[in-house]
Scaffold this motif. Sequence first.
Motif, mmCIF file in Angstrom:
data_model
loop_
_atom_site.group_PDB
_atom_site.id
_atom_site.type_symbol
_atom_site.label_atom_id
_atom_site.label_comp_id
_atom_site.label_asym_id
_atom_site.label_seq_id
_atom_site.Cartn_x
_atom_site.Cartn_y
_atom_site.Cartn_z
ATOM 1 N N LEU A 91 0.687 0.644 3.221
ATOM 2 C CA LEU A 91 1.291 1.238 2.072
ATOM 3 C C LEU A 91 0.878 0.455 0.762
ATOM 4 N N ALA B 279 12.112 9.168 2.026
ATOM 5 C CA ALA B 279 12.225 7.828 2.287
ATOM 6 C C ALA B 279 13.142 7.010 1.112
ATOM 7 N N HIS C 202 10.675 4.249 12.312
ATOM 8 C CA HIS C 202 11.099 3.915 11.164
ATOM 9 C C HIS C 202 12.442 4.839 10.526
ATOM 10 N N TRP D 85 7.052 4.722 -1.559
ATOM 11 C CA TRP D 85 6.820 4.865 -0.277
ATOM 12 C C TRP D 85 6.933 6.065 0.371
ATOM 13 N N VAL E 199 13.031 6.872 7.480
ATOM 14 C CA VAL E 199 11.902 7.839 7.050
ATOM 15 C C VAL E 199 12.070 9.102 7.922
ATOM 16 N N SER F 50 12.108 4.988 -1.347
ATOM 17 C CA SER F 50 11.668 4.954 -2.489
ATOM 18 C C SER F 50 10.651 6.001 -2.818
ATOM 19 N N THR G 148 0.927 1.050 -3.586
ATOM 20 C CA THR G 148 1.788 1.577 -4.572
ATOM 21 C C THR G 148 0.893 2.317 -5.343
ATOM 22 N N VAL H 166 3.382 7.309 2.498
ATOM 23 C CA VAL H 166 3.694 7.967 3.890
ATOM 24 C C VAL H 166 3.242 9.414 4.015
#
Length: 177
Positions: free
Chosen positions: A5, A117, A145, A122, A148, A119, A7, A126
């Motif tokens: 991941l 998710a 997860h 994220w 998610v 955030s 940002t 994803v």
Amino acid sequence: TRIALQTVRRPKAVDRCGEVLRGAGVGDFLIHGGQSSVLAGGSRAGAEADARGWSVALRHPLKPQQRLAEIWLRNRALGTSGSGVQFFHHQGRRYGHVLDPRTGWPAQGVLSATVLAPSAAWADAVSTACFVMGREGTEAYCRNHPDVSAILVCPGQRSGSLDIHACGVEPDDWRRL
């Protein structure tokens, strides 16, 4: 399947705005960060203040002016990746802009991937990974997860039809329109 991941600036800014609002005591908000990132806190004030949170439309990946589904967000983010807008045709085939790093070719089999998710950063990262991984990879990721979930829109068996696959999304959290 492992996913790295990273940002992305816009979703990171959406998350930061949410932090500022929460820090100022604002619990009910909806932040839209462009075409693909949304962060929801609490629920819409006023008319019935639905406990499910905020209603957000999922657009049809091939007909952007048409709503395909409704998703409820409460204290979480949504990110969508798709090939509905950025694509080209070559020799009768449609190619999207999201590349599969395993092949170097545009990812195939998914028209849009929407991820819920904790955030926006994220969810954004994803959603791109789910777009590339397809249904099986997305289902495995969501199983591993639990915070998610995802909705994949894929081409259907008949020309022009769509198949929608919900992975880890609670039935009360969305509906097809």
